[in-house]
Design a protein around this motif. Structure first.
Motif, PDB file in Angstrom:
ATOM      1  N   THR A  18     -17.566 -13.202  22.219  1.00 63.87           N
ATOM      2  CA  THR A  18     -17.872 -14.391  21.478  1.00 63.87           C
ATOM      3  C   THR A  18     -19.519 -14.208  21.228  1.00 63.87           C
ATOM      4  O   THR A  18     -20.147 -15.267  20.825  1.00 63.87           O
ATOM      5  CB  THR A  18     -17.644 -15.622  22.119  1.00 63.87           C
ATOM      6  OG1 THR A  18     -17.879 -15.498  23.641  1.00 63.87           O
ATOM      7  CG2 THR A  18     -16.561 -15.923  22.344  1.00 63.87           C
ATOM      8  N   HIS A  20     -20.838 -12.692  18.992  1.00 67.92           N
ATOM      9  CA  HIS A  20     -20.920 -12.547  17.447  1.00 67.92           C
ATOM     10  C   HIS A  20     -19.929 -13.369  16.759  1.00 67.92           C
ATOM     11  O   HIS A  20     -20.034 -13.388  15.526  1.00 67.92           O
ATOM     12  CB  HIS A  20     -21.293 -11.214  17.441  1.00 67.92           C
ATOM     13  CG  HIS A  20     -22.290 -10.520  17.866  1.00 67.92           C
ATOM     14  ND1 HIS A  20     -23.632 -10.854  17.696  1.00 67.92           N
ATOM     15  CD2 HIS A  20     -22.350  -9.524  18.642  1.00 67.92           C
ATOM     16  CE1 HIS A  20     -24.361  -9.969  18.450  1.00 67.92           C
ATOM     17  NE2 HIS A  20     -23.638  -9.194  19.080  1.00 67.92           N
ATOM     18  N   THR A  21     -18.986 -13.568  17.583  1.00 70.21           N
ATOM     19  CA  THR A  21     -17.851 -14.306  16.838  1.00 70.21           C
ATOM     20  C   THR A  21     -17.510 -15.594  17.597  1.00 70.21           C
ATOM     21  O   THR A  21     -17.334 -15.644  18.893  1.00 70.21           O
ATOM     22  CB  THR A  21     -16.553 -13.375  16.824  1.00 70.21           C
ATOM     23  OG1 THR A  21     -16.810 -12.384  16.141  1.00 70.21           O
ATOM     24  CG2 THR A  21     -15.391 -14.071  15.971  1.00 70.21           C
ATOM     25  N   LEU A  25     -11.979 -17.974  16.199  1.00 72.16           N
ATOM     26  CA  LEU A  25     -12.051 -17.086  15.136  1.00 72.16           C
ATOM     27  C   LEU A  25     -11.669 -15.669  15.732  1.00 72.16           C
ATOM     28  O   LEU A  25     -11.275 -14.596  14.925  1.00 72.16           O
ATOM     29  CB  LEU A  25     -13.108 -16.941  14.206  1.00 72.16           C
ATOM     30  CG  LEU A  25     -13.639 -18.108  13.505  1.00 72.16           C
ATOM     31  CD1 LEU A  25     -14.832 -17.548  12.424  1.00 72.16           C
ATOM     32  CD2 LEU A  25     -12.512 -18.353  12.656  1.00 72.16           C
ATOM     33  N   HIS A  53     -17.856 -27.928  15.516  1.00 71.96           N
ATOM     34  CA  HIS A  53     -18.379 -26.671  15.695  1.00 71.96           C
ATOM     35  C   HIS A  53     -19.882 -26.745  16.244  1.00 71.96           C
ATOM     36  O   HIS A  53     -20.692 -27.765  15.950  1.00 71.96           O
ATOM     37  CB  HIS A  53     -18.279 -25.797  14.463  1.00 71.96           C
ATOM     38  CG  HIS A  53     -18.967 -25.942  13.278  1.00 71.96           C
ATOM     39  ND1 HIS A  53     -20.514 -25.982  13.250  1.00 71.96           N
ATOM     40  CD2 HIS A  53     -18.581 -26.559  12.079  1.00 71.96           C
ATOM     41  CE1 HIS A  53     -20.665 -26.426  12.063  1.00 71.96           C
ATOM     42  NE2 HIS A  53     -19.759 -26.625  11.233  1.00 71.96           N
ATOM     43  N   LEU A  56     -22.293 -20.630  16.268  1.00 73.61           N
ATOM     44  CA  LEU A  56     -21.980 -19.759  15.308  1.00 73.61           C
ATOM     45  C   LEU A  56     -21.045 -20.498  14.249  1.00 73.61           C
ATOM     46  O   LEU A  56     -20.165 -20.097  13.535  1.00 73.61           O
ATOM     47  CB  LEU A  56     -21.265 -18.560  15.463  1.00 73.61           C
ATOM     48  CG  LEU A  56     -22.096 -17.754  16.391  1.00 73.61           C
ATOM     49  CD1 LEU A  56     -21.156 -16.331  16.901  1.00 73.61           C
ATOM     50  CD2 LEU A  56     -23.057 -17.046  15.781  1.00 73.61           C
ATOM     51  N   GLU A  58     -21.287 -21.829  11.395  1.00 70.35           N
ATOM     52  CA  GLU A  58     -21.449 -21.353  10.128  1.00 70.35           C
ATOM     53  C   GLU A  58     -20.333 -20.331   9.377  1.00 70.35           C
ATOM     54  O   GLU A  58     -19.762 -20.543   8.580  1.00 70.35           O
ATOM     55  CB  GLU A  58     -22.580 -20.870   9.448  1.00 70.35           C
ATOM     56  CG  GLU A  58     -23.236 -19.582  10.074  1.00 70.35           C
ATOM     57  CD  GLU A  58     -23.684 -19.655  11.494  1.00 70.35           C
ATOM     58  OE1 GLU A  58     -24.066 -18.568  12.158  1.00 70.35           O
ATOM     59  OE2 GLU A  58     -23.651 -20.748  11.927  1.00 70.35           O
ATOM     60  N   GLN A  59     -20.130 -19.658  10.619  1.00 63.87           N
ATOM     61  CA  GLN A  59     -18.987 -18.579  10.392  1.00 63.87           C
ATOM     62  C   GLN A  59     -17.506 -19.237  10.255  1.00 63.87           C
ATOM     63  O   GLN A  59     -16.657 -18.792   9.606  1.00 63.87           O
ATOM     64  CB  GLN A  59     -18.593 -17.791  11.495  1.00 63.87           C
ATOM     65  CG  GLN A  59     -20.087 -16.557  11.467  1.00 63.87           C
ATOM     66  CD  GLN A  59     -19.643 -15.278  12.803  1.00 63.87           C
ATOM     67  OE1 GLN A  59     -18.455 -15.124  12.769  1.00 63.87           O
ATOM     68  NE2 GLN A  59     -20.644 -14.923  13.299  1.00 63.87           N
ATOM     69  N   ILE A  60     -17.285 -20.391  11.187  1.00 65.71           N
ATOM     70  CA  ILE A  60     -16.004 -20.969  11.037  1.00 65.71           C
ATOM     71  C   ILE A  60     -15.808 -21.562   9.681  1.00 65.71           C
ATOM     72  O   ILE A  60     -14.963 -21.371   8.985  1.00 65.71           O
ATOM     73  CB  ILE A  60     -16.156 -22.128  11.983  1.00 65.71           C
ATOM     74  CG1 ILE A  60     -15.994 -21.468  13.461  1.00 65.71           C
ATOM     75  CG2 ILE A  60     -14.874 -23.170  11.907  1.00 65.71           C
ATOM     76  CD1 ILE A  60     -15.765 -22.353  14.513  1.00 65.71           C
ATOM     77  N   GLU A  61     -17.097 -22.328   9.110  1.00 71.47           N
ATOM     78  CA  GLU A  61     -16.909 -22.910   7.568  1.00 71.47           C
ATOM     79  C   GLU A  61     -16.657 -21.760   6.917  1.00 71.47           C
ATOM     80  O   GLU A  61     -15.656 -22.125   5.609  1.00 71.47           O
ATOM     81  CB  GLU A  61     -18.252 -23.604   7.572  1.00 71.47           C
ATOM     82  CG  GLU A  61     -18.440 -25.100   8.374  1.00 71.47           C
ATOM     83  CD  GLU A  61     -19.283 -25.931   7.825  1.00 71.47           C
ATOM     84  OE1 GLU A  61     -19.431 -26.061   6.533  1.00 71.47           O
ATOM     85  OE2 GLU A  61     -19.812 -26.712   8.445  1.00 71.47           O
ATOM     86  N   GLN A  62     -17.406 -20.736   6.852  1.00 70.84           N
ATOM     87  CA  GLN A  62     -17.178 -19.483   5.843  1.00 70.84           C
ATOM     88  C   GLN A  62     -15.993 -19.089   5.934  1.00 70.84           C
ATOM     89  O   GLN A  62     -15.135 -18.751   4.715  1.00 70.84           O
ATOM     90  CB  GLN A  62     -18.319 -18.411   6.205  1.00 70.84           C
ATOM     91  CG  GLN A  62     -19.865 -18.918   5.855  1.00 70.84           C
ATOM     92  CD  GLN A  62     -20.681 -17.960   6.220  1.00 70.84           C
ATOM     93  OE1 GLN A  62     -20.396 -16.964   6.887  1.00 70.84           O
ATOM     94  NE2 GLN A  62     -21.987 -18.459   6.177  1.00 70.84           N
ATOM     95  N   THR A  63     -15.062 -18.979   6.927  1.00 70.30           N
ATOM     96  CA  THR A  63     -13.832 -18.135   7.039  1.00 70.30           C
ATOM     97  C   THR A  63     -12.677 -19.505   6.390  1.00 70.30           C
ATOM     98  O   THR A  63     -11.816 -19.008   5.919  1.00 70.30           O
ATOM     99  CB  THR A  63     -13.812 -17.843   8.560  1.00 70.30           C
ATOM    100  OG1 THR A  63     -14.481 -16.786   8.991  1.00 70.30           O
ATOM    101  CG2 THR A  63     -12.372 -17.231   8.746  1.00 70.30           C
TER     102      THR A  63
END
Length: 241
Positions: A18, A20-21, A25, A53, A56, A58-63
């Motif tokens: 976690t 970087h992720t 996700l 969230h 990280l 922004e990764q959840i929103e982008q994915t």
């Protein structure tokens, strides 16, 4: 009914995965853990989902985007670094969730629950409250999902008296809260927005008031809290088990 997926945790026990992720996700089977929830919610007829969230985020929103690929409308509730804990995160998201009871799902569990059946049973129990005053009213509190205690949590969380949740006591069977439940917004009315707060004190208060109920799930449920449990679940789902 709207649903909220809790996805703001740092996932300390899952490090370095976690770092970087974000934990929701992480892949299990052939998809991110959180996508299993989204698919099941969509299949149950839910159309509006709120996801909180922090780490990280922004990764959840982008994915996940706006949720259209699953027939959903996803709204996001961003939290400050460190997040707001469960009750604080839900209270922060109340403006997005509205004034009616809503479903809450922990983003770091896997469950083969039929959400539509769970919601039907919850609504039916609420309807019967008038005829049976010993049943808690959902308007006052919450209806939770319990599972058998896993190996890493042998002591459990609560006991049951029929459908009513009671405090765990010596000599009574205990169960583990599955991280899934239907909640009334009123339960979080006194939690100041932006303040970190755990869920347990609110559940204990509801138990004391006699307004907390639960159903028992006997299917598969996994608290995906460690790399080992993630790997075991990934192997099982990849093999179609």
């Amino acid at each position: 009914m709207k649903a909220m997926i809790l996805a703001a945790g740092r996932g300390e026990r899952m490090r370095p995965l976690t770092d970087h992720t974000p934990k929701p996700l992480l892949p299990v089977g052939d998809k991110p853990l959180i996508v299993w929830h989204l698919e099941k919610l969509a299949a149950a007829g839910i159309r509006e989902v709120v996801i909180n969230h922090a780490h990280l985020g922004e990764q959840i929103e982008q994915t996940l985007g706006d949720g259209a690929r699953w027939g959903l409308r996803i709204a996001y509730s961003a939290e400050p670094p460190g997040a707001l804990e469960t009750a604080g995160g839900i209270a922060q998201a109340l403006p997005l969730l509205g004034e009616q009871p809503f479903l809450v799902v922990n983003g770091d569990v896997y469950c083969d629950l039929d959400f539509s059946a769970f919601l039907r049973s919850t609504v039916e129990m609420t309807k019967n409250q008038g005829a049976n005053p010993t049943l808690p009213s959902l308007a006052a509190s919450a209806h939770l999902l319990f599972v058998a205690n896993p190996e890493h949590h042998r002591g459990g969380d609560f006991s049951l008296a029929g459908s009513r949740v009671v405090a765990a006591s010596a000599g009574s069977p205990t169960y583990t809260y599955a991280g899934i439940g239907v909640y009334s917004p009123a339960m979080f009315a006194d939690v100041p927005p932006g303040q970190a707060m755990k869920l347990r004190p609110l559940l204990d208060a509801a138990i004391a008031a006699g307004t907390l109920s639960a159903s028992l799930h006997t299917g598969r449920w996994v608290d995906v809290g460690t790399p080992q449990r993630l790997a075991e679940l990934d192997a099982a789902l990849s093999q179609g088990q």
